[in-house]
Design an enzyme around this catalytic site. Structure first.
Site, mmCIF file in Angstrom:
data_model
loop_
_atom_site.group_PDB
_atom_site.id
_atom_site.type_symbol
_atom_site.label_atom_id
_atom_site.label_comp_id
_atom_site.label_asym_id
_atom_site.label_seq_id
_atom_site.Cartn_x
_atom_site.Cartn_y
_atom_site.Cartn_z
ATOM 1 N NE ARG A 18 -6.583 -4.681 -19.709
ATOM 2 C CZ ARG A 18 -7.121 -4.384 -20.891
ATOM 3 N NH1 ARG A 18 -7.957 -3.366 -21.003
ATOM 4 N NH2 ARG A 18 -6.840 -5.094 -21.958
ATOM 5 C CB THR B 3 -4.649 3.253 -22.329
ATOM 6 O OG1 THR B 3 -4.484 3.248 -23.739
ATOM 7 C CG2 THR B 3 -6.063 3.680 -21.985
ATOM 8 C CE1 TYR C 68 -4.279 0.897 -0.201
ATOM 9 C CE2 TYR C 68 -4.419 -1.296 0.747
ATOM 10 C CZ TYR C 68 -5.009 -0.231 0.078
ATOM 11 O OH TYR C 68 -6.311 -0.305 -0.325
ATOM 12 C CE LYS D 266 -7.233 1.496 -25.890
ATOM 13 N NZ LYS D 266 -7.345 2.281 -24.650
ATOM 14 C CG ASP E 134 -7.606 9.750 -24.777
ATOM 15 O OD1 ASP E 134 -6.622 8.993 -24.813
ATOM 16 O OD2 ASP E 134 -8.740 9.377 -24.422
ATOM 17 C CD GLU F 167 -4.665 5.478 0.815
ATOM 18 O OE1 GLU F 167 -4.504 6.256 1.769
ATOM 19 O OE2 GLU F 167 -5.687 4.790 0.655
HETATM 20 N N1 PLP Z 1 -9.395 6.888 -24.522
HETATM 21 C C1 PLP Z 1 -9.415 6.330 -25.726
HETATM 22 C C2 PLP Z 1 -9.095 7.169 -26.923
HETATM 23 C C3 PLP Z 1 -9.719 4.973 -25.877
HETATM 24 O O1 PLP Z 1 -9.762 4.420 -27.095
HETATM 25 C C4 PLP Z 1 -9.993 4.213 -24.720
HETATM 26 C C5 PLP Z 1 -10.299 2.770 -24.810
HETATM 27 O O2 PLP Z 1 -10.358 2.132 -25.786
HETATM 28 C C6 PLP Z 1 -9.989 4.852 -23.490
HETATM 29 C C7 PLP Z 1 -9.679 6.194 -23.410
HETATM 30 C C8 PLP Z 1 -10.368 4.126 -22.244
HETATM 31 O O3 PLP Z 1 -9.413 3.277 -21.782
HETATM 32 P P1 PLP Z 1 -9.781 2.147 -20.707
HETATM 33 O O4 PLP Z 1 -10.555 1.118 -21.430
HETATM 34 O O5 PLP Z 1 -8.439 1.721 -20.236
HETATM 35 O O6 PLP Z 1 -10.567 2.817 -19.620
#
Ligand code: PLP
Length: 490
Positions: free
Chosen positions: A271, A262, A80, A265, A236, A82
Site C-alpha cells: 500500500r 498507487t 528514520y 491495486k 493518475d 527524512e
Molecule cells: N487515485 C485513484 C484513481 C484511485 O482509484 C484511488 C483509490 O482508489 C486513489 C487515487 C487513492 O488511493 P489511496 O486510497 O491509496 O489514497
C-alpha cells in the site's frame, strides 16, 4: 583491594543481573503476536479467514505476494531517513539509500522511462496524498484543476465537490475545481465537452484518471486539450498501473507531464504510491532558448518536507520487490488474464440480461447498471457481503443518490491472483444473479414505515442475516472459494 578473580565474579554477577532485566524487556519485543497479543492475533486470524473464504471483486484490491509481505514486516521499518538518497537528515542510511535507489531505478525501468527524461518519487504514503502533493507542487492555493466527476467514475482526490459547489475533498477547498463528465448515453468520457469547458475554465492541471471506468483512456486527446489551455496533464493510473506495466492497456507516459499511481491495486505491491515527473527540456522558444521542466525539485520538496516526514522504508523496499516481479513474463501473463477474465465476466453478465455501463469493458473492471432491476447497488453490495462476496456499490452516470446508487463496481485483479479463470467467473456471475434475485425478494419484506437511508439499509441487512437462503448460499460460497489458494498459504 579485590583480587582479580573476585572482581571478575562481581562483574559477571552484574552482567547476569542486567541480563535478567534485559531478558524480561527482551521477551516483550521478541514474542510473536500469537503469544504476545492473542486478542490482536485472533483478529488477524479472522481477517485471514475472511479473505480466504470470500470472493474479492473490489477492483482496487489485490493479494500481494509473500515476498512483498516479507519486506513489509521487515527491519527496514525501524529506520528514520527524512530526505532522499545521499541527502538524509539522519545518519546510518547507507543501506536505506540502496533500497530507495533500487526502487526508483526499477520504477523507471518497468515503464520504459529514460532516467534523463523522467524521475520518480517513491515516498508518498498513498494515492490520494500523492495527488495532493503534485497539486501543491505546481499550483498556488486557489488555482484551477479539472478531473472526472466522482459520480461519473473519477476519484475524490481529483477535486470532488458536490453539485452545489460544496467541497468534499480538501483538494477542492485548496484549489478551484471543475469536473468534466462522461456522456450519459454512451458512458464514455466526453472529450468534446471537456475541451469546451477547459477552454473557458483554463485550469492549471487536467487529471486523466479514473476509479470506476471500464474503457481505455485517450491520453493523446487529453494532451491536445491540456496543451490548448496551457495546463499540465497529470495522469493518475492508480487502478491500471499493472495493466500499463504489462502493455495490455495504453500507457499514459508518452503524453503526460506527471503520472501518479498507487502500488497496491493491479500492480499488486504494498500500500503506497509513486509520482513520476518529466525532467530535461520542456520546450524551445522561437529564439532558441531552452525552457526546462521544473518539476523535479518542486515535487520532491512537496513530498518532503512539504507534506511528509520520514518515508516508510519497509513499504519502499516492498515496492522494489513488487516492481521486479512486475518485469517478469509471469506478471505480463497475469495482467493479460485480468483483462481476459474481465471481458469474459462482462460477457456472462450481459448474457444473463444485465446492463453494463458503457456496454462492456476493456480493462480490469465492470460497472453493472442495476437500474433495470428492482434493487440498487447498496442493497446488492449488502447481500453480497452476507454471501462472502466483496463488491462496491457505485454511482452510474446520471444517478441522483450516492446512498442508493444504481451501480455495482466489480473487478478481476484479486481473484485472478488466486487462479480464477473463465469457469470460475461464470460461476461468480451466477452467484451475483442469485444475489440480485434474493435481494429483490427480501426488499419486499422491508418495513413500509418511512425511514432514513441508513436505517432502511440496516433493515435490509437484518433481513439478509435472518434469511436461511442467504445462510445456505453463503456457506456454499465460503467452501467453494476457500479451495483457491491465497499467497502465503502453507
Ligand atoms: N487515485 C485513484 C484513481 C484511485 O482509484 C484511488 C483509490 O482508489 C486513489 C487515487 C487513492 O488511493 P489511496 O486510497 O491509496 O489514497
Amino acid at each position: 583491594m579485590l583480587s582479580r578473580a573476585s572482581a571478575l565474579a562481581k562483574c559477571m554477577a552484574t552482567v547476569h543481573r542486567r541480563g535478567l532485566l534485559t531478558s524480561g524487556a527482551q521477551s516483550l519485543v521478541s514474542k510473536p503476536v500469537s503469544e504476545g497479543d492473542p486478542e490482536m492475533f485472533n483478529i488477524l486470524q479472522q481477517e485471514r479467514h475472511r479473505q480466504k473464504h470470500s470472493i474479492t471483486l473490489i477492483p482496487s484490491e489485490n493479494f500481494t505476494s509473500k515476498a512483498v509481505m516479507d519486506l513489509l514486516g521487515s527491519e527496514l521499518q525501524n529506520k528514520y531517513s527524512e530526505g532522499y538518497p545521499g541527502e538524509r537528515y539522519y545518519g546510518g542510511n547507507e543501506i536505506i539509500d540502496k533500497s530507495e535507489s533500487l526502487c526508483q531505478a526499477r520504477a523507471l525501468e518497468l515503464y520504459g522511462l529514460d532516467p534523463a527524461k523522467w524521475g520518480v518519487n517513491v515516498q508518498p504514503l498513498s494515492g490520494a496524498p500523492a495527488n495532493l502533493y503534485v497539486y501543491s507542487a505546481i499550483m498556488n492555493i486557489g488555482e484551477r484543476l479539472m478531473g472526472l466527476d466522482l459520480p461519473d467514475g473519477g476519484h475524490l482526490s481529483h477535486g470532488y465537490q458536490l453539485k452545489s459547489g460544496t467541497p468534499i475533498s480538501f483538494i477542492s477547498k485548496y484549489f478551484q475545481s471543475m469536473p468534466y463528465h462522461v456522456d450519459h448515453t454512451t458512458g464514455l468520457i466526453d472529450y468534446d465537452n471537456l475541451q469546451m469547458l477547459a477552454k473557458a475554465f483554463r485550469p492549471k492541471v487536467i487529471v486523466a484518471g479514473t476509479s470506476a471506468y471500464s474503457r481505455l483512456i485517450d491520453y493523446a486527446r487529453f494532451k491536445e486539450i491540456s496543451k490548448e489551455c496551457g495546463a499540465y496533464l497529470m495522469s493518475d493510473m492508480a487502478h491500471i498501473s499493472g495493466l500499463v506495466a504489462a502493455n495490455v492497456v495504453p500507457s499514459p507516459f508518452e503524453h503526460s507531464d506527471i503520472v501518479t499511481t498507487t502500488t497496491h491495486k493491479s500492480l499488486r505491491g504494498p500500500r503506497g504510491a509513486m509520482i513520476f515527473f518529466r525532467k530535461g527540456i520542456k520546450s524551445v522558444t522561437k529564439k532558441g532558448k531552452e525552457i526546462p521542466y521544473e518539476l523535479e525539485k518542486k515535487i520532491n520538496f512537496s513530498v518532503f518536507p512539504g507534506h511528509q516526514g520520514g518515508p516508510h522504508n519497509h513499504t519502499i523496499g516492498a515496492m522494489a520487490v513488487a516492481l521486479k516481479q512486475a518485469m517478469s513474463p509471469e506478471f505480463k501473463e497475469y495482467q493479460q488474464k485480468i483483462v481476459d477474465n474481465s471481458k469474459w465476466f462482462a460477457q456472462e453478465l450481459t448474457r444473463m440480461g444485465y446492463k453494463l455501463v458503457s456496454g462492456g469493458t476493456d480493462n480490469h473492471l465492470i460497472v453493472i447498471d442495476l437500474s433495470g432491476t428492482q434493487v440498487d447497488g447498496a442493497r446488492v453490495e449488502t447481500i453480497l457481503s452476507a454471501l462472502n462476496i466483496a463488491a462496491n456499490k457505485n454511482t452510474i452516470p446520471g444517478d441522483k443518490s450516492a446512498l442508493f446508487p444504481s451501480g455495482l463496481r466489480i473487478g478481476t485483479p484479486a481473484m485472478t491472483t488466486r487462479g480464477f479463470g473463465r469457469e470460475e467467473f461464470s460461476q461468480v456471475a451466477k452467484y451475483i444473479d442469485s444475489a440480485v434475485k434474493l435481494a429483490e425478494n427480501l426488499k419486499t419484506l422491508e418495513p413500509t414505515t418511512k425511514l432514513d437511508a441508513r436505517s432502511r439499509l440496516n433493515e435490509f441487512k437484518k433481513l439478509c442475516n435472518e434469511s436461511s437462503e442467504v445462510a445456505t448460499l453463503s456457506k456454499e460460497i465460503s467452501n467453494w472459494v476457500g479451495q483457491y489458494p491465497v499467497p502465503g498459504d502453507a
